[in-house]
Motif scaffolding. Structure first.
Motif, PDB file in Angstrom:
ATOM      1  N   ALA A  42       0.830  -1.206   0.000  1.00  0.00           N
ATOM      2  CA  ALA A  42       0.000   0.000   0.000  1.00  0.00           C
ATOM      3  C   ALA A  42       0.864   1.255   0.000  1.00  0.00           C
ATOM      4  CB  ALA A  42      -0.938  -0.012   1.207  1.00  0.00           C
ATOM      5  N   GLN A  43       1.947   1.249   0.774  1.00  0.00           N
ATOM      6  CA  GLN A  43       2.850   2.405   0.812  1.00  0.00           C
ATOM      7  C   GLN A  43       3.554   2.593  -0.526  1.00  0.00           C
ATOM      8  OE1 GLN A  43       3.250   4.735   3.399  1.00  0.00           O
ATOM      9  NE2 GLN A  43       4.219   5.786   1.681  1.00  0.00           N
ATOM     10  N   ARG A  44       3.973   1.502  -1.142  1.00  0.00           N
ATOM     11  CA  ARG A  44       4.605   1.588  -2.469  1.00  0.00           C
ATOM     12  C   ARG A  44       3.641   2.197  -3.489  1.00  0.00           C
ATOM     13  NH1 ARG A  44       7.543  -4.339  -2.897  1.00  0.00           N
ATOM     14  NH2 ARG A  44       9.135  -3.959  -1.316  1.00  0.00           N
ATOM     15  N   LEU A  45       2.395   1.755  -3.459  1.00  0.00           N
ATOM     16  CA  LEU A  45       1.397   2.287  -4.381  1.00  0.00           C
ATOM     17  C   LEU A  45       1.206   3.784  -4.151  1.00  0.00           C
ATOM     18  CD1 LEU A  45      -0.699   1.836  -6.597  1.00  0.00           C
ATOM     19  CD2 LEU A  45      -2.332   1.212  -4.814  1.00  0.00           C
ATOM     20  N   GLN A  46       1.143   4.180  -2.899  1.00  0.00           N
ATOM     21  CA  GLN A  46       0.989   5.598  -2.565  1.00  0.00           C
ATOM     22  C   GLN A  46       2.199   6.403  -3.054  1.00  0.00           C
ATOM     23  OE1 GLN A  46       0.635   6.403   1.640  1.00  0.00           O
ATOM     24  NE2 GLN A  46      -0.499   8.286   1.253  1.00  0.00           N
ATOM     25  N   ASP A  47       3.395   5.891  -2.840  1.00  0.00           N
ATOM     26  CA  ASP A  47       4.615   6.574  -3.297  1.00  0.00           C
ATOM     27  C   ASP A  47       4.653   6.687  -4.815  1.00  0.00           C
ATOM     28  OD1 ASP A  47       5.350   6.696  -0.622  1.00  0.00           O
ATOM     29  OD2 ASP A  47       6.817   5.063  -0.765  1.00  0.00           O
ATOM     30  N   MET A  48       4.285   5.613  -5.502  1.00  0.00           N
ATOM     31  CA  MET A  48       4.301   5.620  -6.967  1.00  0.00           C
ATOM     32  C   MET A  48       3.249   6.589  -7.516  1.00  0.00           C
ATOM     33  SD  MET A  48       5.101   1.540  -7.719  1.00  0.00           S
ATOM     34  CE  MET A  48       3.517   1.282  -8.342  1.00  0.00           C
ATOM     35  N   THR A  49       2.090   6.635  -6.879  1.00  0.00           N
ATOM     36  CA  THR A  49       1.028   7.545  -7.316  1.00  0.00           C
ATOM     37  C   THR A  49       1.499   8.996  -7.223  1.00  0.00           C
ATOM     38  OG1 THR A  49      -0.654   5.963  -6.620  1.00  0.00           O
ATOM     39  CG2 THR A  49      -1.369   8.228  -6.930  1.00  0.00           C
ATOM     40  N   ALA A  50       2.243   9.307  -6.185  1.00  0.00           N
ATOM     41  CA  ALA A  50       2.768  10.665  -6.014  1.00  0.00           C
ATOM     42  C   ALA A  50       3.762  11.027  -7.115  1.00  0.00           C
ATOM     43  CB  ALA A  50       3.422  10.799  -4.647  1.00  0.00           C
ATOM     44  N   GLN A  51       4.325  10.015  -7.783  1.00  0.00           N
ATOM     45  CA  GLN A  51       5.289  10.237  -8.866  1.00  0.00           C
ATOM     46  C   GLN A  51       4.649  10.095 -10.246  1.00  0.00           C
ATOM     47  OE1 GLN A  51       8.788   7.804  -8.235  1.00  0.00           O
ATOM     48  NE2 GLN A  51       8.658   8.115  -6.029  1.00  0.00           N
ATOM     49  N   GLY A  52       3.314  10.105 -10.311  1.00  0.00           N
ATOM     50  CA  GLY A  52       2.625  10.075 -11.591  1.00  0.00           C
ATOM     51  C   GLY A  52       2.180   8.709 -12.073  1.00  0.00           C
ATOM     52  N   TYR A  53       2.278   7.692 -11.224  1.00  0.00           N
ATOM     53  CA  TYR A  53       1.856   6.347 -11.608  1.00  0.00           C
ATOM     54  C   TYR A  53       0.356   6.300 -11.841  1.00  0.00           C
ATOM     55  CZ  TYR A  53       0.959   1.319 -11.158  1.00  0.00           C
ATOM     56  OH  TYR A  53       0.557   0.027 -11.372  1.00  0.00           O
ATOM     57  N   ARG A  54      -0.046   5.628 -12.893  1.00  0.00           N
ATOM     58  CA  ARG A  54      -1.457   5.357 -13.204  1.00  0.00           C
ATOM     59  C   ARG A  54      -1.543   3.873 -13.537  1.00  0.00           C
ATOM     60  NH1 ARG A  54      -4.499   9.619 -15.536  1.00  0.00           N
ATOM     61  NH2 ARG A  54      -6.236   8.268 -14.963  1.00  0.00           N
ATOM     62  N   CYS A  55      -2.731   3.341 -13.542  1.00  0.00           N
ATOM     63  CA  CYS A  55      -2.849   1.959 -13.977  1.00  0.00           C
ATOM     64  C   CYS A  55      -4.209   1.706 -14.611  1.00  0.00           C
ATOM     65  CB  CYS A  55      -2.548   0.969 -12.870  1.00  0.00           C
ATOM     66  SG  CYS A  55      -3.734   0.879 -11.568  1.00  0.00           S
ATOM     67  N   ALA A  56      -4.179   0.749 -15.516  1.00  0.00           N
ATOM     68  CA  ALA A  56      -5.389   0.238 -16.131  1.00  0.00           C
ATOM     69  C   ALA A  56      -5.654  -1.107 -15.483  1.00  0.00           C
ATOM     70  CB  ALA A  56      -5.211   0.080 -17.636  1.00  0.00           C
ATOM     71  N   ALA A  57      -6.916  -1.390 -15.255  1.00  0.00           N
ATOM     72  CA  ALA A  57      -7.278  -2.650 -14.606  1.00  0.00           C
ATOM     73  C   ALA A  57      -8.280  -3.406 -15.451  1.00  0.00           C
ATOM     74  CB  ALA A  57      -7.864  -2.392 -13.221  1.00  0.00           C
ATOM     75  N   ALA A  58      -8.158  -4.717 -15.409  1.00  0.00           N
ATOM     76  CA  ALA A  58      -9.169  -5.600 -15.987  1.00  0.00           C
ATOM     77  C   ALA A  58     -10.075  -5.996 -14.828  1.00  0.00           C
ATOM     78  CB  ALA A  58      -8.517  -6.829 -16.605  1.00  0.00           C
ATOM     79  N   LEU A  59     -11.358  -5.729 -14.981  1.00  0.00           N
ATOM     80  CA  LEU A  59     -12.323  -5.973 -13.921  1.00  0.00           C
ATOM     81  C   LEU A  59     -13.379  -6.966 -14.396  1.00  0.00           C
ATOM     82  CD1 LEU A  59     -12.843  -2.220 -13.069  1.00  0.00           C
ATOM     83  CD2 LEU A  59     -11.411  -3.813 -11.810  1.00  0.00           C
ATOM     84  N   ALA A  60     -13.709  -7.918 -13.555  1.00  0.00           N
ATOM     85  CA  ALA A  60     -14.783  -8.873 -13.820  1.00  0.00           C
ATOM     86  C   ALA A  60     -15.635  -8.935 -12.566  1.00  0.00           C
ATOM     87  CB  ALA A  60     -14.237 -10.248 -14.162  1.00  0.00           C
ATOM     88  N   ASP A  61     -16.911  -8.623 -12.709  1.00  0.00           N
ATOM     89  CA  ASP A  61     -17.813  -8.575 -11.549  1.00  0.00           C
ATOM     90  C   ASP A  61     -17.241  -7.696 -10.438  1.00  0.00           C
ATOM     91  OD1 ASP A  61     -19.672 -10.196 -12.784  1.00  0.00           O
ATOM     92  OD2 ASP A  61     -18.900 -12.037 -11.888  1.00  0.00           O
ATOM     93  N   ASP A  62     -16.701  -6.537 -10.810  1.00  0.00           N
ATOM     94  CA  ASP A  62     -16.129  -5.560  -9.870  1.00  0.00           C
ATOM     95  C   ASP A  62     -14.930  -6.099  -9.092  1.00  0.00           C
ATOM     96  OD1 ASP A  62     -17.925  -3.522 -10.580  1.00  0.00           O
ATOM     97  OD2 ASP A  62     -19.437  -4.332  -9.231  1.00  0.00           O
TER      98      ASP A  62
END
Length: 71
Positions: A42-62
């Motif tokens: 979770a901390q890594r994701l937060q740090d990466m987001t602060a540096q412009g990280y985005r992601c695309a997700a494949a979702l099935a039934d949410d």
């Protein structure tokens, strides 16, 4: 033809996630990285987001079933 039956497979959607949705990828990321504590991921994701990280997700039934990181 049989009318009224649900498809056997869930509908899959691939889309770019908003910043406030990024936490939905964490259960999948945890499954793919079982040796890393959830709070570290979770901390890594937060740090990466602060540096412009985005992601695309494949979702099935949410449920997130795939993810691709974008910088």
């Amino acid at each position: 033809m049989i009318v009224g039956r649900r498809p056997l497979l869930p509908q899959m959607v691939i889309r770019l996630l908003a910043k406030d949705e990024l936490a939905m990828i964490l259960p999948l990321v945890q499954e793919l990285n079982p040796g890393v504590p959830p709070d570290v991921l979770a901390q890594r994701l937060q740090d990466m987001t602060a540096q412009g990280y985005r992601c695309a997700a494949a979702l099935a039934d949410d449920c997130c079933i795939g993810v691709a990181g974008i910088w």
